[in-house]
Design a protein around this motif. Structure first.
Motif, PDB file in Angstrom:
ATOM      1  N   LEU A  20      10.485 -11.992 -45.490  1.00  0.00           N
ATOM      2  CA  LEU A  20      11.642 -11.447 -44.773  1.00  0.00           C
ATOM      3  C   LEU A  20      11.276 -11.147 -43.322  1.00  0.00           C
ATOM      4  O   LEU A  20      12.040 -11.460 -42.401  1.00  0.00           O
ATOM      5  CB  LEU A  20      12.135 -10.191 -45.494  1.00  0.00           C
ATOM      6  CG  LEU A  20      13.451  -9.579 -45.061  1.00  0.00           C
ATOM      7  CD1 LEU A  20      14.567 -10.607 -44.982  1.00  0.00           C
ATOM      8  CD2 LEU A  20      13.818  -8.458 -46.017  1.00  0.00           C
ATOM      9  N   TYR A  21      10.115 -10.578 -43.113  1.00  0.00           N
ATOM     10  CA  TYR A  21       9.642 -10.310 -41.750  1.00  0.00           C
ATOM     11  C   TYR A  21       9.556 -11.598 -40.935  1.00  0.00           C
ATOM     12  O   TYR A  21      10.028 -11.660 -39.792  1.00  0.00           O
ATOM     13  CB  TYR A  21       8.274  -9.627 -41.778  1.00  0.00           C
ATOM     14  CG  TYR A  21       7.616  -9.597 -40.426  1.00  0.00           C
ATOM     15  CD1 TYR A  21       7.965  -8.634 -39.480  1.00  0.00           C
ATOM     16  CD2 TYR A  21       6.680 -10.567 -40.070  1.00  0.00           C
ATOM     17  CE1 TYR A  21       7.383  -8.624 -38.219  1.00  0.00           C
ATOM     18  CE2 TYR A  21       6.095 -10.563 -38.815  1.00  0.00           C
ATOM     19  CZ  TYR A  21       6.447  -9.594 -37.894  1.00  0.00           C
ATOM     20  OH  TYR A  21       5.883  -9.601 -36.650  1.00  0.00           O
ATOM     21  N   ARG A  71      12.450  -2.667 -33.786  1.00  0.00           N
ATOM     22  CA  ARG A  71      10.993  -2.473 -33.744  1.00  0.00           C
ATOM     23  C   ARG A  71      10.499  -1.779 -35.018  1.00  0.00           C
ATOM     24  O   ARG A  71       9.538  -2.203 -35.660  1.00  0.00           O
ATOM     25  CB  ARG A  71      10.586  -1.661 -32.523  1.00  0.00           C
ATOM     26  CG  ARG A  71       9.078  -1.399 -32.479  1.00  0.00           C
ATOM     27  CD  ARG A  71       8.669  -0.659 -31.243  1.00  0.00           C
ATOM     28  NE  ARG A  71       8.782  -1.601 -30.135  1.00  0.00           N
ATOM     29  CZ  ARG A  71       8.938  -1.264 -28.871  1.00  0.00           C
ATOM     30  NH1 ARG A  71       9.009  -0.013 -28.530  1.00  0.00           N
ATOM     31  NH2 ARG A  71       9.024  -2.179 -27.934  1.00  0.00           N
ATOM     32  N   GLU A  72      11.185  -0.713 -35.395  1.00  0.00           N
ATOM     33  CA  GLU A  72      10.805   0.009 -36.608  1.00  0.00           C
ATOM     34  C   GLU A  72      11.024  -0.858 -37.851  1.00  0.00           C
ATOM     35  O   GLU A  72      10.210  -0.864 -38.779  1.00  0.00           O
ATOM     36  CB  GLU A  72      11.612   1.300 -36.722  1.00  0.00           C
ATOM     37  CG  GLU A  72      11.199   2.168 -37.885  1.00  0.00           C
ATOM     38  CD  GLU A  72      11.996   3.457 -37.980  1.00  0.00           C
ATOM     39  OE1 GLU A  72      11.899   4.103 -39.032  1.00  0.00           O
ATOM     40  OE2 GLU A  72      12.723   3.805 -37.025  1.00  0.00           O
ATOM     41  N   ARG A  73      12.112  -1.620 -37.849  1.00  0.00           N
ATOM     42  CA  ARG A  73      12.405  -2.513 -38.975  1.00  0.00           C
ATOM     43  C   ARG A  73      11.268  -3.530 -39.139  1.00  0.00           C
ATOM     44  O   ARG A  73      10.765  -3.740 -40.238  1.00  0.00           O
ATOM     45  CB  ARG A  73      13.734  -3.230 -38.717  1.00  0.00           C
ATOM     46  CG  ARG A  73      14.215  -4.100 -39.839  1.00  0.00           C
ATOM     47  CD  ARG A  73      15.617  -4.641 -39.555  1.00  0.00           C
ATOM     48  NE  ARG A  73      16.593  -3.547 -39.591  1.00  0.00           N
ATOM     49  CZ  ARG A  73      17.194  -3.038 -38.516  1.00  0.00           C
ATOM     50  NH1 ARG A  73      16.958  -3.512 -37.301  1.00  0.00           N
ATOM     51  NH2 ARG A  73      18.049  -2.031 -38.646  1.00  0.00           N
ATOM     52  N   PHE A  74      10.853  -4.155 -38.050  1.00  0.00           N
ATOM     53  CA  PHE A  74       9.764  -5.135 -38.118  1.00  0.00           C
ATOM     54  C   PHE A  74       8.466  -4.483 -38.579  1.00  0.00           C
ATOM     55  O   PHE A  74       7.724  -5.061 -39.383  1.00  0.00           O
ATOM     56  CB  PHE A  74       9.544  -5.809 -36.763  1.00  0.00           C
ATOM     57  CG  PHE A  74      10.664  -6.735 -36.354  1.00  0.00           C
ATOM     58  CD1 PHE A  74      11.282  -7.570 -37.265  1.00  0.00           C
ATOM     59  CD2 PHE A  74      11.092  -6.779 -35.038  1.00  0.00           C
ATOM     60  CE1 PHE A  74      12.294  -8.432 -36.890  1.00  0.00           C
ATOM     61  CE2 PHE A  74      12.106  -7.636 -34.647  1.00  0.00           C
ATOM     62  CZ  PHE A  74      12.712  -8.464 -35.567  1.00  0.00           C
ATOM     63  N   ARG A  75       8.203  -3.287 -38.114  1.00  0.00           N
ATOM     64  CA  ARG A  75       6.982  -2.571 -38.503  1.00  0.00           C
ATOM     65  C   ARG A  75       6.962  -2.294 -40.009  1.00  0.00           C
ATOM     66  O   ARG A  75       5.921  -2.432 -40.668  1.00  0.00           O
ATOM     67  CB  ARG A  75       6.873  -1.253 -37.720  1.00  0.00           C
ATOM     68  CG  ARG A  75       5.618  -0.446 -38.020  1.00  0.00           C
ATOM     69  CD  ARG A  75       5.597   0.885 -37.287  1.00  0.00           C
ATOM     70  NE  ARG A  75       6.697   1.759 -37.650  1.00  0.00           N
ATOM     71  CZ  ARG A  75       6.793   2.442 -38.784  1.00  0.00           C
ATOM     72  NH1 ARG A  75       5.851   2.356 -39.695  1.00  0.00           N
ATOM     73  NH2 ARG A  75       7.836   3.226 -39.027  1.00  0.00           N
ATOM     74  N   THR A  85      23.493 -10.498 -40.945  1.00  0.00           N
ATOM     75  CA  THR A  85      23.328 -10.579 -42.394  1.00  0.00           C
ATOM     76  C   THR A  85      21.864 -10.409 -42.761  1.00  0.00           C
ATOM     77  O   THR A  85      21.529  -9.672 -43.703  1.00  0.00           O
ATOM     78  CB  THR A  85      23.861 -11.919 -42.942  1.00  0.00           C
ATOM     79  OG1 THR A  85      25.223 -12.098 -42.535  1.00  0.00           O
ATOM     80  CG2 THR A  85      23.772 -11.959 -44.461  1.00  0.00           C
ATOM     81  N   LEU A  86      20.971 -11.078 -42.026  1.00  0.00           N
ATOM     82  CA  LEU A  86      19.530 -10.927 -42.274  1.00  0.00           C
ATOM     83  C   LEU A  86      19.086  -9.485 -42.089  1.00  0.00           C
ATOM     84  O   LEU A  86      18.302  -8.957 -42.891  1.00  0.00           O
ATOM     85  CB  LEU A  86      18.725 -11.835 -41.340  1.00  0.00           C
ATOM     86  CG  LEU A  86      18.782 -13.325 -41.605  1.00  0.00           C
ATOM     87  CD1 LEU A  86      18.071 -14.082 -40.486  1.00  0.00           C
ATOM     88  CD2 LEU A  86      18.171 -13.659 -42.956  1.00  0.00           C
ATOM     89  N   VAL A  87      19.571  -8.836 -41.052  1.00  0.00           N
ATOM     90  CA  VAL A  87      19.222  -7.434 -40.806  1.00  0.00           C
ATOM     91  C   VAL A  87      19.728  -6.568 -41.957  1.00  0.00           C
ATOM     92  O   VAL A  87      19.022  -5.677 -42.443  1.00  0.00           O
ATOM     93  CB  VAL A  87      19.785  -6.954 -39.453  1.00  0.00           C
ATOM     94  CG1 VAL A  87      19.659  -5.439 -39.305  1.00  0.00           C
ATOM     95  CG2 VAL A  87      19.078  -7.666 -38.299  1.00  0.00           C
ATOM     96  N   ALA A  88      20.929  -6.856 -42.419  1.00  0.00           N
ATOM     97  CA  ALA A  88      21.482  -6.091 -43.537  1.00  0.00           C
ATOM     98  C   ALA A  88      20.673  -6.312 -44.818  1.00  0.00           C
ATOM     99  O   ALA A  88      20.463  -5.371 -45.591  1.00  0.00           O
ATOM    100  CB  ALA A  88      22.950  -6.459 -43.758  1.00  0.00           C
ATOM    101  N   VAL A  89      20.207  -7.536 -45.047  1.00  0.00           N
ATOM    102  CA  VAL A  89      19.343  -7.810 -46.197  1.00  0.00           C
ATOM    103  C   VAL A  89      18.052  -7.005 -46.068  1.00  0.00           C
ATOM    104  O   VAL A  89      17.573  -6.406 -47.038  1.00  0.00           O
ATOM    105  CB  VAL A  89      19.042  -9.323 -46.337  1.00  0.00           C
ATOM    106  CG1 VAL A  89      17.920  -9.575 -47.325  1.00  0.00           C
ATOM    107  CG2 VAL A  89      20.298 -10.077 -46.743  1.00  0.00           C
ATOM    108  N   ALA A  90      17.489  -6.975 -44.865  1.00  0.00           N
ATOM    109  CA  ALA A  90      16.259  -6.203 -44.632  1.00  0.00           C
ATOM    110  C   ALA A  90      16.503  -4.723 -44.896  1.00  0.00           C
ATOM    111  O   ALA A  90      15.708  -4.061 -45.583  1.00  0.00           O
ATOM    112  CB  ALA A  90      15.757  -6.425 -43.210  1.00  0.00           C
TER     113      ALA A  90
END
Length: 110
Positions: free
Chosen positions: A71-72, A58-62, A37-42
């Motif tokens: 959120l990060y 990795r790309e998402r965090f960047r 769910t958190l990943v989907a929110v991101a």
């Protein structure tokens, strides 16, 4: 249906699944779905604001780190625990904490 709406529906589906698993006492599975769910929110946030979807964590965090520090921080905090769900059990306090963060961040999706 557009991409943004699909992402929003994913958030709701993952969250509802997590809630069902949580109520059944299936802590590891619930944690995994809360993390999804958190990943989907991101991903929703990144697509809504930047029209970009990351290929991996990795790309998402960047992408999140400079633009969406809250959120990060939440996502990066829970990521190691998410990886641990394959070999370890999730502590109930951690499960309650991630659930609380998911509810708080999910409310920002509009």
């Amino acid at each position: 249906m557009g991409r943004l709406e699909d992402l929003k529906r994913n958030i709701e589906e993952y969250f509802q699944s997590a809630e069902l698993l949580f109520k059944q006492g299936l802590n590891n599975a619930a944690f995994m779905m809360y993390f999804k769910t958190l990943v989907a929110v991101a991903d929703y946030t990144l697509w809504r604001d930047l029209r970009v979807l990351p290929d991996n964590h990795r790309e998402r965090f960047r992408l999140l780190r400079p633009r969406y520090p809250d959120l990060y921080n939440v996502l990066s905090h829970y990521f190691p625990y998410y990886r641990d769900t394959y070999t370890k059990r999730v502590d109930e306090r951690l499960l309650i904490a991630v659930r609380s963060d998911v509810i708080r961040l999910k409310e920002k999706v509009e």
